[in-house]
Motif scaffolding. Structure first.
Motif, PDB file in Angstrom:
ATOM      1  N   ALA A   1       0.658  -1.856  -0.278  1.00 44.83           N
ATOM      2  CA  ALA A   1      -0.357   0.208  -0.026  1.00 44.83           C
ATOM      3  C   ALA A   1       0.843   1.323   0.083  1.00 44.83           C
ATOM      4  N   TYR A   2       1.486   1.426   0.505  1.00 45.88           N
ATOM      5  CA  TYR A   2       2.779   2.446   0.447  1.00 45.88           C
ATOM      6  C   TYR A   2       3.189   3.064  -0.513  1.00 45.88           C
ATOM      7  N   LEU A   3       4.174   1.861  -1.123  1.00 47.22           N
ATOM      8  CA  LEU A   3       4.246   1.595  -2.432  1.00 47.22           C
ATOM      9  C   LEU A   3       3.409   2.238  -3.514  1.00 47.22           C
ATOM     10  N   GLU A   4       2.212   1.315  -3.556  1.00 47.92           N
ATOM     11  CA  GLU A   4       1.085   1.794  -4.169  1.00 47.92           C
ATOM     12  C   GLU A   4       0.905   3.474  -4.426  1.00 47.92           C
ATOM     13  N   ARG A   5       0.744   3.806  -3.039  1.00 46.96           N
ATOM     14  CA  ARG A   5       0.558   5.480  -3.058  1.00 46.96           C
ATOM     15  C   ARG A   5       1.655   6.530  -3.209  1.00 46.96           C
ATOM     16  N   ARG A   6       3.060   5.903  -2.830  1.00 49.59           N
ATOM     17  CA  ARG A   6       3.682   6.427  -3.653  1.00 49.59           C
ATOM     18  C   ARG A   6       3.906   6.952  -5.116  1.00 49.59           C
ATOM     19  N   ASP A   7       3.619   5.416  -5.893  1.00 49.10           N
ATOM     20  CA  ASP A   7       3.721   5.885  -7.301  1.00 49.10           C
ATOM     21  C   ASP A   7       2.656   6.207  -7.729  1.00 49.10           C
ATOM     22  N   GLN A   8       1.249   6.379  -7.246  1.00 48.85           N
ATOM     23  CA  GLN A   8       0.622   7.708  -7.554  1.00 48.85           C
ATOM     24  C   GLN A   8       0.904   9.177  -7.368  1.00 48.85           C
ATOM     25  N   ARG A   9       1.822   9.094  -6.102  1.00 54.09           N
ATOM     26  CA  ARG A   9       1.977  10.616  -6.027  1.00 54.09           C
ATOM     27  C   ARG A   9       3.382  11.091  -6.789  1.00 54.09           C
ATOM     28  N   TRP A  10       4.286  10.202  -6.904  1.00 55.18           N
ATOM     29  CA  TRP A  10       5.330  10.671  -7.754  1.00 55.18           C
ATOM     30  C   TRP A  10       4.983  10.041  -9.301  1.00 55.18           C
ATOM     31  N   THR A  11       3.872   9.050 -10.025  1.00 56.50           N
ATOM     32  CA  THR A  11       4.079   9.711 -11.251  1.00 56.50           C
ATOM     33  C   THR A  11       3.482  10.969 -11.552  1.00 56.50           C
ATOM     34  N   ARG A  12       2.091  11.127 -10.895  1.00 64.20           N
ATOM     35  CA  ARG A  12       1.144  12.819 -11.296  1.00 64.20           C
ATOM     36  C   ARG A  12       1.963  13.687 -11.192  1.00 64.20           C
ATOM     37  N   SER A  13       3.309  13.668  -9.575  1.00 65.44           N
ATOM     38  CA  SER A  13       4.095  14.783 -10.207  1.00 65.44           C
ATOM     39  C   SER A  13       4.967  15.154 -11.124  1.00 65.44           C
ATOM     40  N   LEU A  14       5.104  13.716 -11.076  1.00 66.28           N
ATOM     41  CA  LEU A  14       5.537  14.317 -12.847  1.00 66.28           C
ATOM     42  C   LEU A  14       5.509  14.859 -14.234  1.00 66.28           C
ATOM     43  N   ARG A  15       4.064  13.695 -13.924  1.00 66.01           N
ATOM     44  CA  ARG A  15       3.104  14.246 -15.117  1.00 66.01           C
ATOM     45  C   ARG A  15       3.102  15.561 -15.435  1.00 66.01           C
ATOM     46  N   ASP A  16       2.502  15.990 -14.116  1.00 66.38           N
ATOM     47  CA  ASP A  16       2.460  17.423 -13.783  1.00 66.38           C
ATOM     48  C   ASP A  16       3.157  17.850 -14.125  1.00 66.38           C
ATOM     49  N   ALA A  17       4.875  18.197 -14.301  1.00 67.04           N
ATOM     50  CA  ALA A  17       5.829  18.536 -14.462  1.00 67.04           C
ATOM     51  C   ALA A  17       5.923  18.520 -15.832  1.00 67.04           C
TER      52      ALA A  17
END
Length: 179
Positions: free
Chosen positions: A55-71
């Motif tokens: 669950a920790y990695l899934e949540r981190r994946d969502q946040r990390w990927t969203r931040s990169l996509r936004d950038a």
């Protein structure tokens, strides 16, 4: 405290401790103590440490990927924007490398659910790089992934923007060579 708040507290604490100290170094009792969630509720929400790590990695994946996509969305040069974003991430005070590679390095082919999240994260990253590189350049997406991963590993050993800058220069050369 309802289950949603308890889950958020547990994941916040797990992320902080797992990322800073490593998954195997942190026991469930430290997660419980740090989160203030009773042990019974912790094990009801996450019956095993593997479930919490996943669950920790899934949540981190969502946040990390969203931040990169936004950038990179709307950036004039989206491929090089990836490396600009990495440079910023590498300078964050708590940067400790890639959480997914760290988990894999610690657990290897251990818990299947954790390995699935790691593989999915890397596949999604490669997919994003493929979108940015263009549909007719799958080899370029693979090369960019290697540059991203290599820069991240180097920055974990020596934090700061320089590994991202060097990888950006290599990416620019690849883009020029494949145009």
């Amino acid at each position: 405290m309802d289950d949603e708040e308890a889950r958020t507290r547990l994941l916040d604490t797990a992320e902080e401790l797992f990322y800073a100290e490593g998954i195997q170094a942190v026991g469930m009792d430290r997660i419980r103590a740090g989160s203030g969630v009773p042990l019974k509720r912790l094990y009801r929400l996450f019956p095993a440490k593997e479930a919490l790590v996943t669950a920790y990695l899934e949540r981190r994946d969502q946040r990390w990927t969203r931040s990169l996509r936004d950038a990179v969305t709307g950036a004039p040069e989206p491929v090089t924007a990836v490396f600009d974003w990495l440079a910023g991430w590498f300078c964050e005070p708590d940067f400790r490398g890639c959480a997914f590679l760290n988990a894999y390095g610690e657990l290897g082919t251990g818990p299947a659910a954790v390995l699935d999240v790691v593989r999915r994260h890397k596949s999604e990253l490669r997919g994003l790089l493929g979108e940015l590189a263009g549909p007719d350049r799958p080899g370029l997406a693979d090369q960019l992934l290697i540059l991203v991963e290599g820069a991240t590993v180097v920055a974990a050993l020596d934090p700061g923007p320089e590994p991202a800058r060097r990888a950006r220069e290599a990416a620019e050369r690849l883009l020029t060579a494949t145009d």
